[in-house]
Design a protein around this motif. Structure first.
Motif, short mmCIF file in Angstrom:
data_model
loop_
_atom_site.label_atom_id
_atom_site.label_comp_id
_atom_site.label_asym_id
_atom_site.label_seq_id
_atom_site.Cartn_x
_atom_site.Cartn_y
_atom_site.Cartn_z
N LEU A 118 -59.78 107.35 45.26
CA LEU A 118 -59.64 108.38 46.28
C LEU A 118 -60.89 109.25 46.32
O LEU A 118 -61.60 109.37 45.32
N ASP A 161 -61.26 112.76 47.18
CA ASP A 161 -61.26 114.18 46.85
C ASP A 161 -59.84 114.68 46.61
O ASP A 161 -58.86 113.99 46.93
N PHE A 162 -59.76 115.88 46.04
CA PHE A 162 -58.47 116.55 45.86
C PHE A 162 -58.20 117.54 47.00
O PHE A 162 -57.09 118.06 47.13
N THR A 163 -59.22 117.82 47.81
CA THR A 163 -59.12 118.85 48.84
C THR A 163 -58.19 118.44 49.97
O THR A 163 -57.38 119.23 50.45
N THR A 164 -58.33 117.21 50.44
CA THR A 164 -57.49 116.70 51.53
C THR A 164 -56.11 116.39 51.00
O THR A 164 -55.94 115.54 50.13
N VAL A 165 -55.11 117.07 51.53
CA VAL A 165 -53.76 117.03 50.97
C VAL A 165 -53.19 115.62 50.90
O VAL A 165 -52.57 115.23 49.91
N GLU A 186 -53.60 112.75 47.52
CA GLU A 186 -52.82 112.86 46.29
C GLU A 186 -51.32 112.97 46.58
O GLU A 186 -50.50 112.46 45.83
N GLN A 187 -50.97 113.62 47.69
CA GLN A 187 -49.56 113.89 47.96
C GLN A 187 -48.83 112.70 48.58
O GLN A 187 -47.65 112.47 48.30
N LYS A 201 -51.36 108.35 47.28
CA LYS A 201 -51.26 107.93 45.88
C LYS A 201 -49.86 107.41 45.53
O LYS A 201 -49.74 106.27 45.05
N ASN A 219 -60.18 109.63 41.19
CA ASN A 219 -60.55 110.55 42.27
C ASN A 219 -62.01 110.94 42.09
O ASN A 219 -62.42 111.36 41.01
N GLU A 256 -63.73 113.33 43.58
CA GLU A 256 -64.00 114.77 43.68
C GLU A 256 -65.17 115.09 44.61
O GLU A 256 -66.02 115.92 44.31
N ASN A 257 -65.21 114.39 45.75
CA ASN A 257 -66.23 114.63 46.78
C ASN A 257 -67.65 114.40 46.27
O ASN A 257 -68.60 115.04 46.74
#
Length: 368
Positions: free
Chosen positions: A41, A43-47, A50-51, A54, A74, A76-77
């Motif tokens: 993935l 980044d963690f920024t785009t909801v 991960e939600q 994943k 991930n 992390e951009n």
């Protein structure tokens, strides 16, 4: 500019619905496949990543490749981190890699690494350019732009008829490095450009939120309000995260009644804004179906099979030797009138999640 060399080579459209097409090639469990499959993935920024993506990917892998293990990473951009993760997957004898690129323009080296190692790589959600890949799994973004702008155009016509003045619009878009950006812009223009020519709509500012980061969208909207002395009637955003950030800038400035058009990904905040009437509409792919299809493509790749013709929508020209097969996932439109059917009944969110707190609590949907 990316659009100078990245595009689509159109082929005949699918003559069946998405579910029907998938039924032509049923994804039976591939119990003979073992080893590791990597899902990387960006980044963690785009909801959504991960939600939704994943857990949907993990569920699909458990069903379709029950004797394989899944490694989820991930980036992390960070492009270099993503490249290192692909190298680690290769070193750990990955059987397939499914990757959401951090930056589509910087994937050539990563694609070359996977090819040299003989490991099939599927690009999903974000495109990969400059190298070979087994497939590109995405959504039909011209259609997305069309539907977003069609809904906006109806309201803009009403606003103009009421005031007799052009509606002042701030376009807070995404990152033009992503190929689907151009497709979405094309679809949007089909409905907004005629309103501009007719004098019913005035674009008072336009900016891009690089990497689709909400912080960049909020900064862009702040700058727009300064430039126009708060002279904005509406915002058009490409997805929920950037739209929510732009609206936060408006609220921080103490402005009321600003319309928010566009929206994509169906984040909880986005759906709540739709329920409350703060956002005109939202859209989303079927996350479960899309990630099941990603695993299905990986299964075909690991077995050395070609992608079934009924799944290929077109050829995506990624600037490398004739392009790669593109597979499109379906979209659904969310309005305040169909939240029950399009969101709750599909299992995206419960009514309790939508109504528990926030702007939707007093909406007609939550009171009903």
């Amino acid at each position: 500019m990316l659009r100078k060399f990245v595009g689509k080579i159109r082929m005949p459209a699918l003559m069946c619905g998405f579910a029907a097409c998938m039924a032509l090639t049923p994804p039976a469990a591939a119990e003979d496949l073992t080893g590791k499959i990597y899902f990387i993935l960006p980044d963690f920024t785009t909801v959504r990543f991960e939600q939704f993506d994943k857990p949907a990917f993990l569920k699909a892998a458990k069903e379709l490749v029950p004797n394989m293990s899944v490694e989820i990473l991930n980036s992390e951009n960070n492009v270099q981190q993503q490249t290192s993760q692909v190298q680690a997957a290769i070193a750990n004898d990955a059987k397939a890699i499914v990757m959401v690129a951090v930056d589509p323009m910087q994937t050539a080296g990563t694609l070359a690494l996977a090819e040299q190692a003989g490991i099939p790589l599927i690009c999903t959600i974000h495109a990969c350019t400059g190298g070979p890949a087994y497939a590109y799994l995405t959504a039909p973004f011209v259609e997305i732009g069309q539907k977003q702008a069609q809904a906006a155009a109806k309201v803009i016509e009403e606003m103009n008829a009421k005031t007799g003045k052009p509606v002042r619009l701030a376009k807070i878009y995404g990152d033009p490095k992503f190929p689907f950006y151009g497709d979405q812009v094309k679809g949007i223009g089909e409905y907004l450009d005629p309103l501009i020519k007719a004098g019913k709509l005035e674009v008072v500012c336009q900016a891009d939120a690089l990497l689709w980061l909400p912080a960049n969208a909020q900064t862009a909207m702040d700058q727009c309000l300064t430039k126009t002395h708060n002279g904005v009637d509406a915002i058009f955003s490409m997805n929920d995260d950037t739209g929510g950030a732009a609206l936060a800038a408006v609220e921080a400035a103490g402005l009321k009644g600003i319309k928010l058009f566009g929206g994509y990904d169906a984040t909880l905040a986005g759906v709540q804004r739709v329920a409350a009437g703060l956002q005109e509409m939202d859209m989303t792919v079927d996350y479960v179906a899309m990630n099941k299809l990603a695993v299905q493509l990986a299964v075909h790749a690991m077995k050395g099979d070609k992608i079934p013709a009924d799944l290929v929508a077109t050829t995506f020209d990624n600037g490398y030797k004739g392009g790669i097969p593109e597979v499109d996932a379906p979209n659904s439109v969310i309005t305040k009138d169909n939240i029950q059917k399009s969101v709750v009944d599909t299992g995206l969110y419960t009514k309790e999640q939508i109504c528990a707190k926030g702007v939707a609590a007093d909406s007609a949907f939550c009171r009903g």
